[in-house]
Design a protein around this motif. Sequence first.
Motif: not given
Length: 279
Positions: A63, A65, A89
């Motif tokens: 996602t 990060t 997210q």
Amino acid sequence: MEREKGWLTSGAFAALCGTTKETLRHYKDVGLLSPAHRGNNGYFYYDVEQFYDFYAISIFRQTGTPLEQVRRCLQGQDAAQTLALLREQRGRLEAERQKLEHMDFVLSSALRNWEFGPVPDMVPQTAWFEEEHLLALPVEELEGLTAPAAGEDEMLIAVLERCQQLCGRYRIQADLQLGAVHRPGEQGGPGAISHLYTRIKEKADFPYYMEKPAGHYLYLCCRGRWDISEGYAALRRYILEQGLEVAGNFYACDLAGFILNSSEKNAVSMISVQLSERP
């Protein structure tokens, strides 16, 4: 699986996680996921429970990060912080999902348009058309957005700006390829333009929604020209000659779309109208 004292070697753990030893080595170097044990032989080993640590890292990484943010979250074991990160997210994923859905709709519309590629120029045809969902702007409203002597380019700018404004307000996905709706005129042909439209992904409950119903349609493709007035005239003649009865509006739309729109020789437009009875 290769084990020692119930532990997993880096190779075995990489296979379990569906990754590579190089990825595990990188995660170890940056302090993200370190082996749980070091054997007497000097080798490092992982516990099987660390699979879930790797799984969490993978979810966050997919996602977008940053690794440092993932590391702080996993090392801090702060429930509130983790919950906030998960929500953030998930919001990113939802936004990405909507972008992908929109792109799929735009590309599907383009492919559907191009399926009319083999249709000859200026030859009336009949076919079954599925329903289409439209964002339809009344011409009277658009005239109020431009100066009385506005040219085609100014009108196009006004239409596109208004479509994008409404799509944002009502959270609607549109392909932004434009068409025109004509109410039936005299002698069975199209009359004046009543609306300009763009296709939208699905039925929507908002003031500008219009449905082009499913049914058997008479249609004609105009090729190599931006001015399709000859197409309107040819369709009108055909309707009169064949004694056809039409039902509802006439629809004119661009088929070349955003791909080949810059050259008149590549221009392809279609005019269609639903028939009262199947031919």
